[in-house]
Scaffold this motif. Structure first.
Motif, PDB file in Angstrom:
ATOM      1  N   ILE A  51       0.822  -1.214   0.000  1.00 23.93           N
ATOM      2  CA  ILE A  51       0.000   0.000   0.000  1.00 23.93           C
ATOM      3  C   ILE A  51       0.853   1.260   0.000  1.00 23.93           C
ATOM      4  CG2 ILE A  51      -1.704   1.328   1.313  1.00 23.93           C
ATOM      5  CD1 ILE A  51      -2.822  -1.281   2.361  1.00 23.93           C
ATOM      6  N   ILE A  52       1.899   1.288   0.842  1.00 23.64           N
ATOM      7  CA  ILE A  52       2.672   2.526   1.004  1.00 23.64           C
ATOM      8  C   ILE A  52       3.958   2.553   0.181  1.00 23.64           C
ATOM      9  CG2 ILE A  52       1.733   2.843   3.317  1.00 23.64           C
ATOM     10  CD1 ILE A  52       4.358   1.872   4.481  1.00 23.64           C
ATOM     11  N   GLY A  53       4.287   1.458  -0.491  1.00 25.96           N
ATOM     12  CA  GLY A  53       5.463   1.443  -1.366  1.00 25.96           C
ATOM     13  C   GLY A  53       6.768   1.598  -0.605  1.00 25.96           C
ATOM     14  N   ASN A  54       7.692   2.396  -1.157  1.00 26.66           N
ATOM     15  CA  ASN A  54       9.026   2.544  -0.576  1.00 26.66           C
ATOM     16  C   ASN A  54       9.039   3.301   0.746  1.00 26.66           C
ATOM     17  OD1 ASN A  54      10.293   1.119  -2.631  1.00 26.66           O
ATOM     18  ND2 ASN A  54      10.606   2.946  -3.889  1.00 26.66           N
ATOM     19  N   ALA A  55       7.912   3.898   1.117  1.00 32.33           N
ATOM     20  CA  ALA A  55       7.834   4.550   2.429  1.00 32.33           C
ATOM     21  C   ALA A  55       8.025   3.521   3.542  1.00 32.33           C
ATOM     22  CB  ALA A  55       6.496   5.264   2.591  1.00 32.33           C
ATOM     23  N   ALA A  56       7.822   2.249   3.207  1.00 34.77           N
ATOM     24  CA  ALA A  56       8.027   1.173   4.191  1.00 34.77           C
ATOM     25  C   ALA A  56       9.471   1.126   4.668  1.00 34.77           C
ATOM     26  CB  ALA A  56       7.630  -0.167   3.588  1.00 34.77           C
ATOM     27  N   ASN A  57      10.403   1.637   3.868  1.00 36.37           N
ATOM     28  CA  ASN A  57      11.824   1.624   4.257  1.00 36.37           C
ATOM     29  C   ASN A  57      12.054   2.411   5.542  1.00 36.37           C
ATOM     30  OD1 ASN A  57      12.330   0.175   1.925  1.00 36.37           O
ATOM     31  ND2 ASN A  57      12.936   1.965   0.735  1.00 36.37           N
TER      32      ASN A  57
END
Length: 300
Positions: A51-57
């Motif tokens: 859902i949140i893409g690379n913000a998960a990093n």
């Protein structure tokens, strides 16, 4: 407040909070909830990645900070006593690496892949992972200007897209990698993936035509409004079309991404305690720990 070595009778308010009232045994605040939960912020991020893409990093930051603090604490202190010990530190580092990073992330990925199979119960009859992969090929197809290059050549455009999907999914299993093994593409029938791919590219071809030559009905739709807003913001016609087509394609995965996210959370919730128990009592307790304890660091 840290108790100096030998000061067993010295206590403090902070120390009292580390003693279990029922058993009288030491209770490590860093290894008990809610502080223990800080180690799993990265797994929460990985579950949300669809859902949140690379913000998960970003969710890895608090997890790594917690792990670093816990490993340092175990090196410095033996429960409430100051007693630096590199062996204790190493065992805790191995525990955290397995129980807070490696195994929980695998559990999340497994949960996402299991729930991905629910896509086969829809009319498309392919997994959510397969749909996601087709969508990524479509986004790259758009970004490379293929839609414009094949303007008016719908059949040729479809053939080229199908070829790129086939190359990407590697139906012949020429390329093997851990990343692709997680996707479980092999469980999807090739003909179902091809049908879904044809539907995907044909929808994009039609949308492009609608944006460039809109009917009255199309002009009242949200995607045409987004196209006009993109033009007003200074984008060229080509860039605006690419932007709208890409956003449209991503929107097709929203429901599937929520389902995969749910699968990740379910797997994480079920696996956290068993993983902790297995790593602490089996891997570390019976195998790794004794080996570390018997290792003489003074040997050269």
């Amino acid at each position: 407040m840290i108790k100096p070595i030998g000061a067993h009778n010295i206590s403090s308010r902070a120390d009292k909070h580390t003693i279990d009232r029922k058993t009288g045994e030491y209770k490590d605040p860093l290894m008990n909830w809610p502080l223990r939960g800080a180690a799993f912020t990265n797994e929460v991020g990985e579950a949300l990645r669809p859902i949140i893409g690379n913000a998960a990093n970003l969710t890895w930051v608090p997890a790594l900070m917690y792990i670093g603090a816990d490993v340092y604490d175990k090196y410095k202190n033996d429960q409430t006593e100051f007693s630096p010990d590199s062996k204790r530190c190493l065992k805790q580092a191995i525990f955290q690496g397995l129980a807070s990073v490696f195994l929980p992330v695998i559990a999340v990925k497994i949960g996402q892949n299991v729930f991905s199979q629910f896509g086969k119960f829809t009319k498309d009859k392919i997994s959510l992972n397969a749909k996601e992969n087709v969508s990524k090929v479509a986004e790259q197809f758009i970004a490379n200007g293929k839609m414009r290059a094949y303007d008016g050549l719908d059949e040729e455009c479809t053939k080229e897209f199908l070829q790129q999907v086939a190359d990407n999914m590697d139906f012949n299993n020429k390329k093997k990698s851990l990343k692709n093994s997680f996707k479980v593409f092999s469980l999807d029938k090739r003909e179902n993936i091809e049908k879904y791919s044809v539907k995907t590219i044909q929808n994009l071809i039609q949308m492009r035509k609608d944006l460039l030559n809109p009917t009255t009905e199309i002009k009242s739709g949200k995607w045409y409004s987004k196209y006009i807003n993109a033009l007003k913001s200074g984008q060229t016609e080509s860039v605006a079309v690419k932007s709208v087509l890409t956003n449209f394609q991503k929107s097709q995965l929203i429901k599937g991404n929520f389902i995969k996210t749910l699968g990740g959370f379910c797997a994480l919730g079920l696996a956290i305690k068993p993983i902790d128990h297995f790593v602490e009592n089996v891997l570390i307790g019976k195998y790794v720990g004794p080996q570390i304890d018997n290792f003489d660091i003074r040997k050269k």
